[in-house]
Design a protein around this motif. Structure first.
Motif, PDB file in Angstrom:
ATOM      1  N   ALA A  12      38.656  25.350  43.778  1.00  0.00           N
ATOM      2  CA  ALA A  12      38.772  26.422  44.771  1.00  0.00           C
ATOM      3  C   ALA A  12      38.188  25.966  46.099  1.00  0.00           C
ATOM      4  N   GLY A  63      40.419  23.898  48.036  1.00  0.00           N
ATOM      5  CA  GLY A  63      41.623  24.573  48.539  1.00  0.00           C
ATOM      6  C   GLY A  63      42.722  24.761  47.519  1.00  0.00           C
ATOM      7  N   LEU A  66      44.000  26.998  45.377  1.00  0.00           N
ATOM      8  CA  LEU A  66      43.861  28.430  45.119  1.00  0.00           C
ATOM      9  C   LEU A  66      45.236  29.018  44.859  1.00  0.00           C
ATOM     10  N   PRO A  67      45.288  30.135  44.169  1.00  0.00           N
ATOM     11  CA  PRO A  67      46.592  30.765  43.945  1.00  0.00           C
ATOM     12  C   PRO A  67      47.321  31.005  45.275  1.00  0.00           C
ATOM     13  N   SER A 115      34.753  32.558  42.182  1.00  0.00           N
ATOM     14  CA  SER A 115      34.825  31.407  43.090  1.00  0.00           C
ATOM     15  C   SER A 115      36.189  31.354  43.766  1.00  0.00           C
ATOM     16  N   THR A 116      37.217  31.751  43.029  1.00  0.00           N
ATOM     17  CA  THR A 116      38.552  31.790  43.618  1.00  0.00           C
ATOM     18  C   THR A 116      38.630  32.864  44.704  1.00  0.00           C
ATOM     19  N   SER A 126      36.453  31.700  47.783  1.00  0.00           N
ATOM     20  CA  SER A 126      37.091  30.569  48.460  1.00  0.00           C
ATOM     21  C   SER A 126      38.352  31.019  49.193  1.00  0.00           C
ATOM     22  N   TYR A 177      39.115  30.584  53.130  1.00  0.00           N
ATOM     23  CA  TYR A 177      40.303  29.874  53.616  1.00  0.00           C
ATOM     24  C   TYR A 177      41.175  30.781  54.483  1.00  0.00           C
TER      25      TYR A 177
END
Lengths: 82, 706
Positions: free
Chosen positions: A33, A36, A38-39, B304-305, B308, B312
């Motif tokens: 994650a 980068g 990530l879904p 964490s996803t 993050s 982003y």
């Protein structure tokens, strides 16, 4: 017909993919994650090492090598056929 | 105790005013951090360890613009979580009073990932300068950055840099002064005209300094870019509120409360320890856990996803505002692409890897052998002079000359001359970007030994010399992997072992047996890896590694790094080698080691089938492995025969094999102990002695019965 949703290791070299899920353990997931993965993020499978080795992908413009064990837990969607 | 110490430091710093500015260089791996570090600090660098840790601490200093700058080059990392020891050390260091200002080096060609780290740094609220490097490459890609906008957004100095040419590097220092001394987060774009420190005379500066220390630096309010989505943010707010109730307790840890809140929400093990340490604050852990569960359910992702993704998203908004595309299409470095393809090719990749390994051998061996020979000749000439003056029987001359200086020259001619060319070639491989490709190729294989592909990097280094290679095992992320890597690396036949095997078996028995011996060595490595993989608790982690494009190595960086590493070796290893040489000479003169031959004879004579005298040679070989061969040759000489008259071919094979495997050399053992602990170092030594004796004995007895 080829399935649209696959594991990263099952994809062909050069395929444009979209990350759907990362099913790895907590630590690896956080690491991915942070980098980068990530879904919803677009990645390209650049190469795969011989003898069932790791996978190299391009994510956010840089190359990342991912061990096969984790690559098997990254579920992706084939982009170009969407 | 730690708190007390840091307070003391703080006092000292205040008294001294701000003539010293402490800078921490932070950023992702391979963004040009070390190039900037080299440009600024030159040869003043030292390599040390972080207190109690096995992570390298690179420090340097320079005097400029009337100030002394102490600069620490932090390890290249991607996040401030707890993925590796390096990340934990970095964040602890940054918030300590030892840092006045961070220079965050950012690769302009990879803004997204680099800014992810920047965003984490911003949460630490330490004065920061953003150094955007590789601007030249960005221009070549027909892209532009709006620096005015960037400074508006970050409210901190953002400086364009081309580190390899030194462009913008000294401006970083000016900005550091502005931030640390005058507390003005300004630069060309925000404030017209001259900077404050340029407008003032030296005396004014002193006055201003005293004034400025009273007024702490106000970290700009960046909540507009740092804040997450509503669901996450409200929960973080609640956590902050609870943390601030105990602000007196938390203030001793120097982390801003928002950082603590985010990390406790993220289930960060290290931060959790802080909350656990005081009973009054443990309830916040449970609170955070509830919030985490709520969020994870809400988003259907793990925390964490979620976080993050939020970061982003924020980065994306900024990039849209500051990146200007001048023209579509980018020029690729064709040679770099081709080289990448070739070196990771499923056939040619392995061929190149083997060629590189052979190349390391030859380069280290030929250059080292040449200079080693020169130094030995020089030593012999000196010896003759000394002996002609004092006579050959003077005991003190013998002890000091043969022992002390002999050890020194031995260290120079036997080790240092190999270490220097070895560092050169390794720094070359490192700077060009080859090593991660080897890790890519070997990952699958290394997994069967309980480690991931990165271990191949120190192992490659081991072919030149085990000593620095074991230090190289620091790159492994977990303690378990470091231990396995060190064990495997210490078994790699180094160039000294190569000398023994080639000089004895290669010369007198034949190349087939050389190959068989190497095959045995590699089988031992594989078996050791498999055993350690079983014994050591924990699991093999998977490889996640960034691979950078090939680049033409920066020669100044290579030379400086080689010198600095050599310097480290001289300070750390050479004294031990000299002292041991000294002691061994005393033992030798007083024949204290003779009983050892006798004691060892059941092993050497009976089990291995070697002449009794080899016992002592093997003891010497611990110091320097090639000594086993050198001493044999000397003995043969003094007996008026050749090695063939001394040993049978079978004995040569067994002797070489034992020399190859029986123990890491003394310097390696010392380094393993420093990297892990003495217990583990001795365990490895014991294990390797066992393996060597086992296989040597088996060969002896098999041939005996045949």
């Amino acid at each position: 017909m080829e399935p649209l949703i696959k594991r990263l290791i099952d994809c062909l070299i050069g395929e444009k993919l979209k990350v759907l899920r990362v099913n790895s353990g907590y630590h690896a997931k956080r690491r991915l994650a942070n980098l980068g993965i990530l879904p919803g993020v677009q990645i390209i499978k650049k190469k795969a090492a011989p003898f069932r080795g790791p996978v190299e992908i391009i994510v956010k413009g840089t190359s990342l090598v991912i061990g096969r064990g984790i690559a098997a837990r990254i579920i992706v969607l084939r982009e170009n056929s969407k | 105790m730690h708190i007390h110490k840091s307070k003391k430091k703080q006092d000292k710093k205040n008294k001294k005013v701000k003539d010293i500015i402490n800078i921490a260089l932070a950023g992702n791996a391979n963004v040009g951090k070390s190039v900037i570090f080299n440009q600024l600090t030159g040869l003043s660098q030292t390599i040390g360890n972080w207190p109690g840790k096995t992570v390298e601490k690179m420090e340097g200093h320079l005097n400029s613009l009337g100030y002394r700058f102490n600069i620490v080059d932090l390890p290249g990392i991607y996040s401030l979580s707890t993925y590796s020891l390096e990340e934990i050390i970095s964040r602890e260091y940054i918030v300590s009073e030892e840092v006045d200002v961070i220079i965050n080096v950012i690769d302009a060609t990879n803004l997204e990932r680099n800014l992810f780290f920047t965003f984490q740094l911003l949460e630490l609220k330490v004065p920061m300068i953003l150094a955007i490097n590789q601007m030249d490459i960005l221009r070549k890609r027909n892209l532009k950055l709006n620096f005015e906008r960037l400074e508006e957004i970050f409210k901190l100095p953002v400086i364009p840099v081309v580190a390899v040419h030194g462009t913008g590097v000294y401006q970083l220092l000016e900005e550091a002064i502005e931030l640390v001394v005058y507390h003005q987060p300004t630069s060309n774009y925000i404030q017209d005209g001259k900077k404050i420190h340029e407008q003032l005379s030296y005396n004014d500066k002193k006055v201003n300094n005293n004034l400025s220390t009273k007024e702490p630096f106000h970290f700009p309010d960046l909540s507009s870019i740092l804040k997450y989505g509503k669901e996450v943010e409200t929960r973080i707010y609640e956590l902050i509120r609870n943390i601030d109730i105990h602000s007196e307790y938390f203030s001793t840890f120097n982390y801003p409360s928002r950082f603590l809140a985010i990390k406790i929400l993220e289930n960060d093990e290290e931060i959790e320890k802080i909350f656990k340490a005081d009973q009054k604050t443990t309830y916040i852990i449970n609170l955070a856990e509830n919030y985490r569960k709520e969020l994870e359910e809400l988003h259907g992702e793990d925390i964490s996803t979620i976080i993050s993704s939020e970061i982003y998203t924020n980065i994306h908004k900024i990039i849209e505002k500051v990146v200007i595309i001048k023209a579509r299409g980018e020029k690729k470095l064709v040679w770099a692409e081709k080289l990448d393809h070739l070196t990771t090719h499923s056939f040619w990749g392995y061929i190149i890897l083997i060629l590189i390994l052979i190349g390391i051998y030859f380069f280290t061996f030929l250059i080292g052998g040449f200079f080693g020979g020169l130094i030995e000749d020089f030593f012999e000439v000196l010896s003759n002079i000394i002996y002609s003056i004092y006579g050959e029987d003077d005991l003190w001359v013998k002890i000091f000359w043969e022992g002390g200086l002999g050890g020194f020259f031995g260290g120079l001619s036997g080790v240092l001359v190999y270490v220097i060319p070895f560092f050169l070639i390794i720094e070359f491989l490192q700077d060009s970007g080859y090593l991660p490709r080897a890790a890519y190729l070997m990952d699958r294989f290394m997994h069967s030994l309980g480690v991931h592909g990165k271990t191949i990097i120190p192992m490659i280094l081991g072919f030149g010399c085990n000593v620095p290679a074991c230090t190289g095992c620091r790159i492994m992320e977990t303690e378990r992997e470091k231990k396995i890597s060190i064990a495997l690396t210490s078994l790699i036949p180094c160039s000294a072992v190569m000398a023994v095997v080639l000089g004895l078996v290669g010369r007198y028995v034949g190349i087939t047996w050389v190959l068989i011996l190497f095959a045995i060595n590699f089988i031992v490595i594989i078996i050791t890896g498999k055993i350690l993989n079983k014994i050591l608790p924990g699991q093999c982690t998977e490889l996640i590694m960034e691979v950078h494009q090939y680049r033409i190595p920066n020669y100044s960086v290579i030379l400086k790094q080689t010198w600095i590493r050599t310097k480290e070796f001289i300070y750390k290893a050479l004294p031990i080698i000299i002292i041991t040489g000294f002691l061994l000479e005393i033992f030798f003169i007083f024949r204290l080691l003779d009983p050892i031959n006798f004691i060892l004879s059941p092993i050497t004579v009976y089990w291995l089938g070697l002449p009794a005298i080899t016992g002592i040679f093997l003891i010497y070989g611990i110091l320097r492995k090639e000594l086993t061969l050198v001493l044999l040759a000397l003995l043969a000489n003094s007996m008026g025969t050749t090695l063939l008259g001394l040993l049978t071919p079978l004995q040569m094979i067994i002797f070489s094999l034992v020399s190859m495997l029986y123990i890491p050399c003394f310097a390696t053992i010392v380094l393993i102990a420093k990297e892990t602990n003495w217990k583990y170092a001795l365990q490895i030594a014991g294990l390797e002695i066992g393996i060597a004796l086992l296989i040597g004995g088996i060969i002896n007895w098999v041939f005996f019965f045949i």
